[in-house]
Design an enzyme around this catalytic site. Sequence first.
Site, PDB file in Angstrom:
ATOM      1  N   ARG A  75       0.977  -1.225   0.047  1.00  0.00           N
ATOM      2  CA  ARG A  75      -0.028  -0.048  -0.229  1.00  0.00           C
ATOM      3  C   ARG A  75       0.932   1.195   0.001  1.00  0.00           C
ATOM      4  O   ARG A  75       2.053   1.210   0.304  1.00  0.00           O
ATOM      5  CB  ARG A  75      -0.775   0.069   1.250  1.00  0.00           C
ATOM      6  CG  ARG A  75      -0.336   0.295   2.403  1.00  0.00           C
ATOM      7  CD  ARG A  75      -1.287   0.616   3.832  1.00  0.00           C
ATOM      8  NE  ARG A  75      -2.156  -0.873   3.460  1.00  0.00           N
ATOM      9  CZ  ARG A  75      -3.603  -0.845   3.384  1.00  0.00           C
ATOM     10  NH1 ARG A  75      -4.185   0.245   2.797  1.00  0.00           N
ATOM     11  NH2 ARG A  75      -4.108  -1.846   3.345  1.00  0.00           N
ATOM     12  N   GLY A 126       6.687  -2.186  -4.948  1.00  0.00           N
ATOM     13  CA  GLY A 126       6.705  -1.213  -3.538  1.00  0.00           C
ATOM     14  C   GLY A 126       5.807  -0.206  -3.633  1.00  0.00           C
ATOM     15  O   GLY A 126       4.884   0.004  -4.498  1.00  0.00           O
ATOM     16  N   HIS A 127       5.534   0.337  -2.475  1.00  0.00           N
ATOM     17  CA  HIS A 127       4.458   1.354  -2.023  1.00  0.00           C
ATOM     18  C   HIS A 127       4.652   2.612  -3.044  1.00  0.00           C
ATOM     19  O   HIS A 127       5.749   2.984  -3.417  1.00  0.00           O
ATOM     20  CB  HIS A 127       4.627   1.808  -0.502  1.00  0.00           C
ATOM     21  CG  HIS A 127       5.854   2.519  -0.254  1.00  0.00           C
ATOM     22  ND1 HIS A 127       7.128   1.843  -0.015  1.00  0.00           N
ATOM     23  CD2 HIS A 127       6.262   3.692  -0.074  1.00  0.00           C
ATOM     24  CE1 HIS A 127       8.228   2.759   0.328  1.00  0.00           C
ATOM     25  NE2 HIS A 127       7.762   3.950   0.108  1.00  0.00           N
ATOM     26  N   ASN A 128       3.474   3.268  -3.218  1.00  0.00           N
ATOM     27  CA  ASN A 128       3.136   4.261  -4.145  1.00  0.00           C
ATOM     28  C   ASN A 128       3.676   3.977  -5.625  1.00  0.00           C
ATOM     29  O   ASN A 128       3.824   5.265  -6.124  1.00  0.00           O
ATOM     30  CB  ASN A 128       4.222   5.571  -3.482  1.00  0.00           C
ATOM     31  CG  ASN A 128       3.776   6.060  -2.311  1.00  0.00           C
ATOM     32  OD1 ASN A 128       4.202   5.601  -1.326  1.00  0.00           O
ATOM     33  ND2 ASN A 128       2.898   7.057  -2.337  1.00  0.00           N
ATOM     34  N   SER A 139       7.558   4.315  -5.124  1.00  0.00           N
ATOM     35  CA  SER A 139       7.314   5.512  -5.706  1.00  0.00           C
ATOM     36  C   SER A 139       7.907   5.424  -7.167  1.00  0.00           C
ATOM     37  O   SER A 139       8.388   6.495  -7.811  1.00  0.00           O
ATOM     38  CB  SER A 139       7.995   6.650  -4.932  1.00  0.00           C
ATOM     39  OG  SER A 139       7.507   6.803  -3.654  1.00  0.00           O
TER      40      SER A 139
END
Length: 330
Positions: free
Chosen positions: A216, A237-239, A257
Amino acid sequence: MALKISEIAEKFNGKIENFKKDYIISSVSSIDRATEKDIIFLKDKKFLKNLEKSKAKVVLTSEKLDTDKTQIIVKNPEVVFYKLIDILYPDSQIKETFISETVKLGRNVKLGKNVVIKDYVVIEDNVEIGDNTVIYPFSFIGKNTKIGNNCIIYSNVSLYKDCKIGNNVIIHSGAVIGADGFGYYVEDGVRKKIKHIGKVIIKDNVEVGANTTIDRALLDETVIEEGTKIDNLVMVGHNCKIGKNTVLVSQVGIAGSCEVGNNVIMAGQVGVADHLKIADNVIITAKSGVGRNIEKSGIYGANIPAIEWKKWQRILLKIYRLADKKNKKE
């Protein structure tokens, strides 16, 4: 399910050559294992010798072949073959809603038509599940999660809270969607956890492989766009934002990201550093590491194929000597 040769030809705008009898085809097979009831396809003329030995009486091909076998000539025999698999091996149709007695349902759960939820599934509060979706045993659906129509959630999948899953999505066993990103801050020399309060959004027609993880976002959304296919054992990974119709092959790891474009292919074990952007229509070869933005479409890679070990040692020795010579000149 079974089809006559003439029905297959008509369905796929094919032309029949060496037509002898309108056989009924009930299954597909590889060339070597085929029986008289099977249909096969020939991808390349170099397999003609195999074709002559095959017991199959019918072959899909893109051009007339020098063989006595019945041929259905179509534009793309491989694609037709795959479509025949769908026709001859149909999935069982969901006819009515079924909720196992061992399912744990939270409050305010909304179920669509013809939903199947099998043994020992846990569904928390305020979850919405669309029509014709199947959830297999021992899966977990966190609160406020929304799952669309015609989805398949296989066994032991964990969907954490606040996830949004589109229509026609397949998530294979062991996948974890919506776990916290790998984020910490340092205070007084101690690493402390950063709480992630964002979401994961998976759009329509995505497939997620077994034991894949999609984290998330910290504050916003991790997004997988329409039509993307993710293999087993992939880490997103996140973002991250993953574009449309992109393919992530097994053991790809994408740090947080990153923005990955449309129609990208990352081969096995590609690693992508955080906060990078990858353009549309990029192919990255297996085992490559991406440490900077890729701004133009094309094929990229810096992997080292395996070679005989002693030969590699000699290459390394020469590399070290080159570095020593350079240092002496400086």
